[in-house]
Write a protein that holds these residues in place. Structure first.
Motif, PDB file in Angstrom:
ATOM      1  N   ALA A  66      36.255  30.876  12.191  1.00 31.05           N
ATOM      2  CA  ALA A  66      35.741  31.874  11.602  1.00 31.05           C
ATOM      3  C   ALA A  66      36.041  33.361  12.007  1.00 31.05           C
ATOM      4  O   ALA A  66      36.403  33.443  13.407  1.00 31.05           O
ATOM      5  CB  ALA A  66      34.282  31.869  11.599  1.00 31.05           C
ATOM      6  N   VAL A  67      36.022  34.197  11.124  1.00 31.19           N
ATOM      7  CA  VAL A  67      36.459  35.648  11.665  1.00 31.19           C
ATOM      8  C   VAL A  67      35.206  36.540  11.137  1.00 31.19           C
ATOM      9  O   VAL A  67      34.585  36.666  10.058  1.00 31.19           O
ATOM     10  CB  VAL A  67      37.688  36.085  10.960  1.00 31.19           C
ATOM     11  N   THR A  68      34.820  37.515  12.318  1.00 33.14           N
ATOM     12  CA  THR A  68      33.885  38.739  11.901  1.00 33.14           C
ATOM     13  C   THR A  68      34.629  39.951  12.256  1.00 33.14           C
ATOM     14  O   THR A  68      34.911  40.150  13.400  1.00 33.14           O
ATOM     15  CB  THR A  68      32.840  38.401  12.674  1.00 33.14           C
ATOM     16  N   PRO A  69      34.755  40.739  11.257  1.00 32.04           N
ATOM     17  CA  PRO A  69      34.156  40.949   9.915  1.00 32.04           C
ATOM     18  C   PRO A  69      34.772  39.765   8.983  1.00 32.04           C
ATOM     19  O   PRO A  69      35.678  39.396   9.134  1.00 32.04           O
ATOM     20  CB  PRO A  69      34.579  42.271   9.422  1.00 32.04           C
ATOM     21  N   ALA A  70      33.748  39.399   7.890  1.00 31.39           N
ATOM     22  CA  ALA A  70      34.154  38.348   7.113  1.00 31.39           C
ATOM     23  C   ALA A  70      35.475  38.785   6.126  1.00 31.39           C
ATOM     24  O   ALA A  70      35.820  39.754   6.002  1.00 31.39           O
ATOM     25  CB  ALA A  70      32.972  38.087   6.282  1.00 31.39           C
ATOM     26  N   ASP A  71      35.942  37.874   5.924  1.00 27.87           N
ATOM     27  CA  ASP A  71      37.180  37.995   4.955  1.00 27.87           C
ATOM     28  C   ASP A  71      36.838  38.716   3.734  1.00 27.87           C
ATOM     29  O   ASP A  71      35.921  38.331   2.978  1.00 27.87           O
ATOM     30  CB  ASP A  71      37.931  36.636   4.679  1.00 27.87           C
ATOM     31  N   THR A  73      35.732  41.768   3.475  1.00 25.09           N
ATOM     32  CA  THR A  73      35.059  42.983   3.650  1.00 25.09           C
ATOM     33  C   THR A  73      35.531  44.343   3.417  1.00 25.09           C
ATOM     34  O   THR A  73      36.668  44.674   4.137  1.00 25.09           O
ATOM     35  CB  THR A  73      34.372  42.728   5.265  1.00 25.09           C
ATOM     36  N   ALA A  76      33.608  47.510   6.534  1.00 24.76           N
ATOM     37  CA  ALA A  76      33.296  46.844   7.636  1.00 24.76           C
ATOM     38  C   ALA A  76      32.948  47.931   8.911  1.00 24.76           C
ATOM     39  O   ALA A  76      33.523  49.093   8.870  1.00 24.76           O
ATOM     40  CB  ALA A  76      34.388  45.994   8.294  1.00 24.76           C
ATOM     41  N   ARG A 139      44.387  30.367  10.228  1.00 29.81           N
ATOM     42  CA  ARG A 139      43.491  31.041   8.896  1.00 29.81           C
ATOM     43  C   ARG A 139      43.918  32.461   9.038  1.00 29.81           C
ATOM     44  O   ARG A 139      44.114  33.035  10.221  1.00 29.81           O
ATOM     45  CB  ARG A 139      41.980  30.805   9.331  1.00 29.81           C
ATOM     46  N   THR A 141      42.834  36.243   7.399  1.00 33.52           N
ATOM     47  CA  THR A 141      41.832  37.003   6.733  1.00 33.52           C
ATOM     48  C   THR A 141      42.212  38.280   6.781  1.00 33.52           C
ATOM     49  O   THR A 141      42.976  38.904   7.656  1.00 33.52           O
ATOM     50  CB  THR A 141      40.550  36.688   7.397  1.00 33.52           C
ATOM     51  N   PHE A 143      40.093  42.483   6.454  1.00 34.19           N
ATOM     52  CA  PHE A 143      39.030  43.250   6.076  1.00 34.19           C
ATOM     53  C   PHE A 143      39.477  44.853   6.457  1.00 34.19           C
ATOM     54  O   PHE A 143      40.311  44.928   6.918  1.00 34.19           O
ATOM     55  CB  PHE A 143      37.879  42.946   7.162  1.00 34.19           C
TER      56      PHE A 143
END
Length: 413
Positions: A66-71, A73, A76, A139, A141, A143
């Motif tokens: 999981a990545v923050t910020p989300a894919d 976005t 952000a 993965r 992603t 943003f």
């Protein structure tokens, strides 16, 4: 700054044996021998399932990243770090790259399940995150960070790649009032070669100057590093600069104006190179005393009394060889309209220091021309016995009038 890949942990797979596996390896073993024990008989299938460890069961699951910020976005927050986490596994590598070519470095926690960038992402930038877990799960992603609503910049003195006298501070004027002085000052560094302690001093919420305890050594190289991009100087107001600039210090020239004797003595690198008769401010318009630094130079300039609060007393369109000492209007300059007998004998000006000169600023034989040609921005001019108090340190580039202790007291860090 690059982000190194995180090496996979190889060669550490552990064989886990169930009780059924042991029996198969032993071959034909008497049943009675296998079934003896304090609990009596046991089911081999039950033993196999109960002996599997939690980590073995987790290894059978696929790692989830999981990545923050989300894919995806599009706006952000740029005031928080990027974070990558994994469940049912460990992280092998993480790379975060901006469309401006920048990268974000980061660190792993001890369990290698969480990666956090060491700085926040830049505003208005699209980032691509590529993360790989041990075992090959990967993965990618993207943003994009939002742009700040309001910004500020710092205009600095001296100019990049310029050479100045030993009294030139590094002075920064901000385009917006700064309320978080500590955050802004921490984002600015000034270093010198040869090394010397340099401290910042806030004169106001829009001006920050840097200087050492004493004048710079001749030949010093000074580097100003601005890391203001996305630094919040005031509520909702962010800096935009990220750059390094260098300046150089030339020879040492310190001129002392004694308005009791009406003479200026010019010393260069410790030796007297010239003396000039001068005229300072009269009793109604006394000249500031103290240490002043040449901040502007004009071969010719207009001087009008109304600009310094003196009504219509004078308006001279072609004052020769004018060098500014204060923001309020004090100059050391050439004077062609006064009789030559004035210089060295009477103080007759409206507060400036005057030297004999010629109209047109081209006569190389006069004192005004000679002093101008020998000077540069950042040279020190000290005025004494003027009958006036010491100039305010903020009135021009004149922070040298503060003691080192008082200067350091104006720092926010």
């Amino acid at each position: 700054m690059g982000v190194p890949h995180i090496s996979n942990r190889s060669g550490r797979e552990r064989e886990r044996w169930s009780r059924r596996g042991v029996l198969a390896a032993l071959g034909a073993v008497p049943a009675a021998a296998v079934l003896t024990g304090c609990g009596g008989s046991a089911d081999a299938s039950d033993a196999s399932e109960s002996s599997a460890t939690p980590s073995a069961r987790a290894a059978a699951k696929k790692a989830a990243i999981a990545v923050t910020p989300a894919d995806g976005t599009s706006k952000a927050d740029f005031a928080s770090p990027v974070q990558v986490t994994v469940t049912d596994g460990t992280l092998a590598s993480v790379k975060v790259t901006g469309n401006d070519g920048s990268t974000l470095a980061g660190t792993l926690n001890e369990a290698r399940t969480r990666w956090t960038s060491t700085r926040n992402p830049y505003s208005g930038t699209k980032y691509t995150v590529t993360a790989t877990a041990a075992g090959g799960t990967a993965r990618t992603t993207t943003f994009t960070t939002k742009s700040p609503g309001e910004t500020f910049v710092g205009y600095f003195t001296p100019e990049a790649n310029s050479t100045s006298g030993v009294g030139m501070p590094v002075s920064i004027d901000f385009t917006h009032a700064v309320s978080d002085r500590a955050a802004v000052q921490k984002a600015i560094t000034v270093t010198a070669e040869p090394a010397v302690e340099i401290v910042g001093h806030w004169f106001s919420d829009t001006r920050l100057d840097f200087r050492p305890e004493t004048y710079w050594a001749p030949g010093t190289k000074i580097t100003l590093s601005l890391r203001l991009k996305d630094v919040q100087g005031a509520d909702g107001v962010y800096g935009v600069q990220s750059k390094d600039v260098t300046f150089h210090v030339g020879r040492e020239q310190i001129s002392t104006v004694d308005l009791a004797t009406k003479e200026m003595t010019v010393r260069r690198d410790g030796s007297t190179v010239a003396t000039y008769p001068v005229s300072g401010g009269d009793s109604d318009h006394t000249t500031w005393s103290g240490i002043m630094v040449i901040s502007e130079r004009f071969k010719q300039t207009r001087m009008e009394s109304s600009t310094v609060g003196l009504g219509d007393e004078y308006d001279i369109s072609d004052v020769p060889h004018a060098q500014r000492l204060t923001t309020s209007g004090t100059f050391v300059h050439g004077n062609y309209w006064a009789a030559g007998s004035v210089f060295g004998h009477r103080n007759t000006s409206h507060g400036c220091v005057g030297l004999h000169d010629a109209k047109g600023a081209n006569d190389t034989s006069v004192d005004g021309y000679k002093f101008y040609e020998s000077s540069m921005l950042g040279d020190v001019v000290i005025v004494k016995n003027s009958g006036e108090r010491t100039v305010e340190p903020s009135n021009g580039l004149n922070g040298w009038n503060l003691s080192w202790a008082d200067w350091k007291a104006g720092s926010a860090v």
